[in-house]
Design an enzyme around this catalytic site. Sequence first.
Site, PDB file in Angstrom:
ATOM      1  N   GLY A  47       0.836  -1.191   0.000  1.00  0.00           N
ATOM      2  CA  GLY A  47       0.000   0.000   0.000  1.00  0.00           C
ATOM      3  C   GLY A  47       0.865   1.232   0.000  1.00  0.00           C
ATOM      4  O   GLY A  47       2.066   1.177   0.274  1.00  0.00           O
ATOM      5  N   GLN A  52       3.046  10.098   1.019  1.00  0.00           N
ATOM      6  CA  GLN A  52       4.366   9.464   0.878  1.00  0.00           C
ATOM      7  C   GLN A  52       5.080   9.884  -0.399  1.00  0.00           C
ATOM      8  O   GLN A  52       6.289   9.706  -0.508  1.00  0.00           O
ATOM      9  CB  GLN A  52       4.239   7.937   0.921  1.00  0.00           C
ATOM     10  CG  GLN A  52       3.853   7.420   2.305  1.00  0.00           C
ATOM     11  CD  GLN A  52       3.773   5.918   2.324  1.00  0.00           C
ATOM     12  OE1 GLN A  52       2.744   5.352   1.986  1.00  0.00           O
ATOM     13  NE2 GLN A  52       4.858   5.260   2.687  1.00  0.00           N
ATOM     14  N   HIS A 143      -2.878   1.156   8.608  1.00  0.00           N
ATOM     15  CA  HIS A 143      -1.538   1.690   8.370  1.00  0.00           C
ATOM     16  C   HIS A 143      -1.593   2.810   7.315  1.00  0.00           C
ATOM     17  O   HIS A 143      -1.030   3.896   7.520  1.00  0.00           O
ATOM     18  CB  HIS A 143      -0.615   0.550   7.907  1.00  0.00           C
ATOM     19  CG  HIS A 143       0.768   1.001   7.534  1.00  0.00           C
ATOM     20  ND1 HIS A 143       1.891   0.608   8.222  1.00  0.00           N
ATOM     21  CD2 HIS A 143       1.212   1.822   6.545  1.00  0.00           C
ATOM     22  CE1 HIS A 143       2.950   1.183   7.678  1.00  0.00           C
ATOM     23  NE2 HIS A 143       2.564   1.911   6.648  1.00  0.00           N
ATOM     24  N   GLU A 144      -2.270   2.543   6.198  1.00  0.00           N
ATOM     25  CA  GLU A 144      -2.293   3.539   5.111  1.00  0.00           C
ATOM     26  C   GLU A 144      -3.057   4.792   5.528  1.00  0.00           C
ATOM     27  O   GLU A 144      -2.624   5.910   5.240  1.00  0.00           O
ATOM     28  CB  GLU A 144      -2.901   2.941   3.837  1.00  0.00           C
ATOM     29  CG  GLU A 144      -2.102   1.802   3.219  1.00  0.00           C
ATOM     30  CD  GLU A 144      -0.612   2.083   3.087  1.00  0.00           C
ATOM     31  OE1 GLU A 144      -0.230   3.247   2.889  1.00  0.00           O
ATOM     32  OE2 GLU A 144       0.171   1.123   3.209  1.00  0.00           O
ATOM     33  N   HIS A 147      -1.272   7.413   7.508  1.00  0.00           N
ATOM     34  CA  HIS A 147      -0.433   8.358   6.763  1.00  0.00           C
ATOM     35  C   HIS A 147      -1.191   9.655   6.460  1.00  0.00           C
ATOM     36  O   HIS A 147      -0.574  10.701   6.265  1.00  0.00           O
ATOM     37  CB  HIS A 147       0.022   7.749   5.431  1.00  0.00           C
ATOM     38  CG  HIS A 147       1.176   6.793   5.554  1.00  0.00           C
ATOM     39  ND1 HIS A 147       2.422   7.201   5.933  1.00  0.00           N
ATOM     40  CD2 HIS A 147       1.272   5.462   5.315  1.00  0.00           C
ATOM     41  CE1 HIS A 147       3.248   6.156   5.929  1.00  0.00           C
ATOM     42  NE2 HIS A 147       2.566   5.088   5.566  1.00  0.00           N
TER      43      HIS A 147
HETATM   44 NI    NI Z   1       3.522   3.214   5.309  1.00  0.00          NI
END
Ligand code: NI
Length: 179
Positions: A47, A52, A143-144, A147
């Site tokens: 992912g 990012q 987790h994604e 972000h």
């Molecule tokens: Ni990550």
Amino acid sequence: MFMRDILKMGDPRLLRVAKPVKEFDTDALHALVSDMEQAMFAAHGVGIAAPQIGEDWQVVIFGTGQPNVRYPEAQIIPKTVLINPVLEPLTEITEDGWEGCLSVPGMRGLVPRCTRLKYSGFDIKGQRIEREVSDFHARVVQHECDHLIGILYPMRIKDMTQFGFVEVLFPNLDPGSDD
Ligand code: NI
């Protein structure tokens, strides 16, 4: 081919709260998702989130519909573009699992995550997505989406003795990727 750099931990752009997408199915949104896909596939990620690659939008992509070389034993997650996501936990149960991140290359940490949740949001065309998921799929989404609120997985680790370099923690693991 031009490839966007993946920002690494320490870059303040990873700590921002991302903005919601207002317009769907635009050229800019398709280009963003395509850049994210390229960066994710090149790094064998499961992912990636728009911040990012330095883009301050609430866009995450995850899943390939195929087994992942970095997590070969894990559930197969359908290829998903999720925009303006909202997560609702469906249980108070959490489970520890090893995570890595393309923005924290070469490292892994043991992170507690909610085991079952509902997520909703929109696809690239603005169609609503709503799913109930568990285990690895639930972990990847958490987790994604972290972000998008400036949280990297090391900030979620409860026991910092369970954080380290991949080749030290898992000396027998086939590297398989640069993360
Ligand atoms: Ni990550």
